[in-house]
Design an enzyme around this catalytic site. Sequence first.
Site, PDB file in Angstrom:
ATOM      1  N   HIS A 152      -3.663  54.108 172.543  1.00 50.74           N
ATOM      2  CA  HIS A 152      -3.624  53.608 173.922  1.00 50.74           C
ATOM      3  C   HIS A 152      -4.983  53.718 174.621  1.00 50.74           C
ATOM      4  O   HIS A 152      -5.140  53.183 175.724  1.00 50.74           O
ATOM      5  CB  HIS A 152      -2.582  54.364 174.745  1.00 50.74           C
ATOM      6  CG  HIS A 152      -1.172  54.120 174.315  1.00 50.74           C
ATOM      7  ND1 HIS A 152      -0.640  52.852 174.181  1.00 50.74           N
ATOM      8  CD2 HIS A 152      -0.172  54.986 173.986  1.00 50.74           C
ATOM      9  CE1 HIS A 152       0.621  52.945 173.788  1.00 50.74           C
ATOM     10  NE2 HIS A 152       0.923  54.221 173.656  1.00 50.74           N
ATOM     11  N   ASP A 196       7.866  56.600 166.100  1.00 49.82           N
ATOM     12  CA  ASP A 196       8.765  56.597 167.262  1.00 49.82           C
ATOM     13  C   ASP A 196       9.637  55.350 167.306  1.00 49.82           C
ATOM     14  O   ASP A 196      10.363  55.127 168.278  1.00 49.82           O
ATOM     15  CB  ASP A 196       7.998  56.778 168.571  1.00 49.82           C
ATOM     16  CG  ASP A 196       6.704  56.000 168.640  1.00 49.82           C
ATOM     17  OD1 ASP A 196       6.413  55.240 167.701  1.00 49.82           O
ATOM     18  OD2 ASP A 196       5.969  56.160 169.636  1.00 49.82           O
TER      19      ASP A 196
END
Length: 352
Positions: free
Chosen positions: A160, A285
């Site tokens: 990110h 995830d």
Amino acid sequence: MKLVYSDDHREHAGAKEMRYDQMIPMSESPERMDIIMEALAKAGFKDVVPPQAHGLEVAHQIHDPAFISFLQRCYPLWEQEFGPGGFATAYTFGMRSMGQSPNASVHSMLSCYTFDVCVPFVKGTWTAINSAKDVALTGAGLIQSGEQAVFSLCRPPGHHASQDLAGGYCYMNNAAIAAQAHLNAGSKRVAILDIDYHHGNGTQTIFYQRSDVFFASLHCRPEDEYPFLLGYATEVGEGDGKGYNLNLPMPRGTDYSVWEQALQTALQRIEAYNPDVLVVSLGVDTFADDPVGGFMLRSLDFTDIGNKIRTLNRPTQFVMEGGYSMSELGTNVANIICGYSTKVLEVLPERG
């Protein structure tokens, strides 16, 4: 497969994060690495290599040097103002479009260089960030020295983080730094395959106008999930980078039958790009029970993912990103690495 790992991440701990309407303990915790390393050892992967110390030269090719200076200085400046203990986070965001640059206040730096409240700083944060960079660069060096596959167990994660923004647990972009190191060592083309549940907005932004790195991301669509503003299929790159960015967004609730088709599309595009090296931003995830996810992959699906990545037959560097279901995190990571390594008989079964 060699594992590159360091305990230097451990003191990046004890802060909290904002999860929508509440403050909670950080999901991105040191225990994640303990669980992963234990599962990999049980699966037979015990060749652990400590990272070599690297400077900031490659990191400065990816990130604004002023941003990296902020990462180094943030907590000491915060500590000068508030004393030891606690954690630093921003109060305000989003004014950089008005031309603001940070002043001497740590608050202005946090406002300028972070885009959410999921990148807190504690006393050990810079040590962990710098170590993760070294873990990534050491892994790249091993690939360049002839290893077919290496797993860089980076913590904190990185996908990110863009040139001058930290967010989503990510401070420096480990996968991007690794890709740049491969290019510096003579690779002509590098592909990054991001299989984390969340879009790799930072990696996309870094390489969006470049053709020497092909970026493919499989993720939950921005209408449904963080980071909400990037990750659309229409984002294909700009300038020299046009055609070298592939987003494969999927809705919440996606199961492996659909996700696997997206993976095949990504692998076909990467094969056509013909990279010298593949970097995998490895997030698990996507698992059905992950507390910050929304896909429906099961543990045994990760074995098949590893098998399919192996079919590219390229030198491959895995770089750890997300995955927060503590009961199955180790199993899911080990299954991908086992699947890639064709250690099928040692694949860990799904629990329950």
